[in-house]
Write a protein that holds these residues in place. Sequence first.
Motif, short mmCIF file in Angstrom:
data_model
loop_
_atom_site.label_atom_id
_atom_site.label_comp_id
_atom_site.label_asym_id
_atom_site.label_seq_id
_atom_site.Cartn_x
_atom_site.Cartn_y
_atom_site.Cartn_z
N LEU A 178 0.70 -1.30 -0.05
CA LEU A 178 -0.08 -0.01 -0.11
C LEU A 178 0.96 1.44 0.06
N TYR A 236 1.77 3.12 -2.33
CA TYR A 236 1.39 4.15 -3.06
C TYR A 236 0.64 5.25 -2.45
N LEU A 237 -0.01 4.65 -1.17
CA LEU A 237 -0.84 5.66 -0.36
C LEU A 237 0.04 6.65 0.31
N PRO A 267 4.93 6.85 -6.09
CA PRO A 267 5.71 5.59 -6.49
C PRO A 267 6.69 6.08 -7.66
N ARG A 297 -4.30 4.95 -13.79
CA ARG A 297 -3.90 3.92 -12.94
C ARG A 297 -2.61 3.80 -12.49
N SER A 332 -0.66 4.63 -9.06
CA SER A 332 -0.25 3.56 -8.08
C SER A 332 1.23 3.03 -8.22
N LYS A 358 1.79 0.71 -10.27
CA LYS A 358 1.95 -0.62 -10.36
C LYS A 358 1.05 -1.21 -11.59
N SER A 396 -3.31 -2.93 -9.39
CA SER A 396 -3.59 -2.23 -8.44
C SER A 396 -5.06 -2.06 -8.28
N LEU A 454 -8.50 4.81 -6.56
CA LEU A 454 -7.02 5.27 -6.21
C LEU A 454 -7.21 6.89 -5.94
N CYS A 466 -8.80 7.72 -2.71
CA CYS A 466 -8.11 7.31 -1.86
C CYS A 466 -7.09 8.64 -1.52
N THR A 487 -3.65 13.36 -6.65
CA THR A 487 -4.04 12.94 -7.83
C THR A 487 -3.54 13.77 -9.14
#
Length: 452
Positions: free
Chosen positions: A349, A351-352, A356, A417, A421, A423, A426, A432, A435, A441
């Motif tokens: 997690l 990326y929260l 990344p 995405r 993330s 990734k 994800s 995303l 979050c 973002t």
Amino acid sequence: MKVITRFPPSPTGKLQLGNARTALFNYLFAKHHGGSFLFRLEDTDRERSKKEFEADIVESLSWLGLKHDTKEVWRQSERGDIYKAKLKDLVDRNLAYISKESELPTEAKADFASPKKREGEKRDEVIRFRNPNKVITFADLIRGEIKFDTTELGDFVIAKSMEEPIYHLAVVIDDAEMDITHIIRGEDGISNTPRQILIQEAFGFQRPQYAHVPLILAPDRTKLSKRRGAIPVSEYRAQGFLPEAVVNYLALLGWNPGTDKELFSLDELIQSFDLTKVQKGGAVFGEEKMRWVNKEYLKREGAPSLIPHIPSTLSAGKTSTQVSAIAEMLFERISVFSDIQKDSESGELDYLLKEPEYPKELLQWKKATEEPKSHLEKTLSILANVSPENFTKSDIKDALMPYAELKGKGNVLWPMRVALSGKEQSPDPFTLGACLGKEVTLVRLTHALAMV
Ligand code: GLU
């Protein structure tokens, strides 16, 4: 006849799943019949019995919701005088006798350890039961008729001295004094039953009914033990299992109502429980099944129930809208609260927490028909118009979907995405975005755009 059952743990360890299930079956059977469920502590082994284990057992039972109806605390260690008087009565009536011997027989060693005399110590006498040498037959409610020729037991030991009864004697006296009508216990108790019946008969006590429940086995069908999947109930509690789920799962270990129904509240279990539907063979423990049951109960609680379990590392600096979005995202992934901690410690997690790093090629969807650049630009400009307060999954989706459908979902949503993330796999980009919040973002999308 009022049904009275009992759960008599020895506080020599924490409450394990197997014993918790025995307690549950006793509880369910009693309540199904409108009876009482009693509790007593078989704490006569003074060296191995510990207050901390006692506390663990009491707390675990109460956490599971298995409330007992015992008014005062029954503790074998405080009942010495009662056992002594009863033992004397047997000796006076010549149904037991003092036997001069120099060593404690092995059968008596395992039990009722005395603070004064330990195994191997010299002693001059033990108390033996005058065995009438007969065949005992009892109807086990699960296993049917069981016959046992007690001749092979000989004149077995019932006390190490007039002050030190061993387990069988104490149990028989206590069960009689508590008016126990049904003894539901583990299959490993079967071999004790003929001895205990002989002692009951010597006292003229009424014989309770017996039900010996199958052992719980590890997935490889060996006995469940610490090394093979058995952890104490309190440990499941610490992992964030819900008590209703643990009770439900334990009930299914060796019992089923004969239908496909698998999810039962405690009240429903009381309604449906039937000893005749308990299987004879061992019940195999499966952690995955237990997790599945827990997830079913989590679904009833809903995603917001996760919020208090989100570690502060993940929630720090986030708005309540973001935290709710994180709870929903995690809710899809986990079966037990402690999975959140595992996920966050594994880096899954990250990326929260921070932007990344990823190679810019990842922004290009493998099946893309167009370069990501123009889509990242358009995504940025669309999202810039969504209000930061309403930057929720559905608002982001509503804003972007018309464009994504026009240009191909993969073309538009893949780069977004990855930008958020870093990734290949994800949660979806709307989740995303919600979050991370609007500001982060947009920053990540801008950085992605700079890379291509
Ligand atoms: N104290 C015994 C145990 O923990 C109880 C056995 C019985 O139910 O009679 O195994």
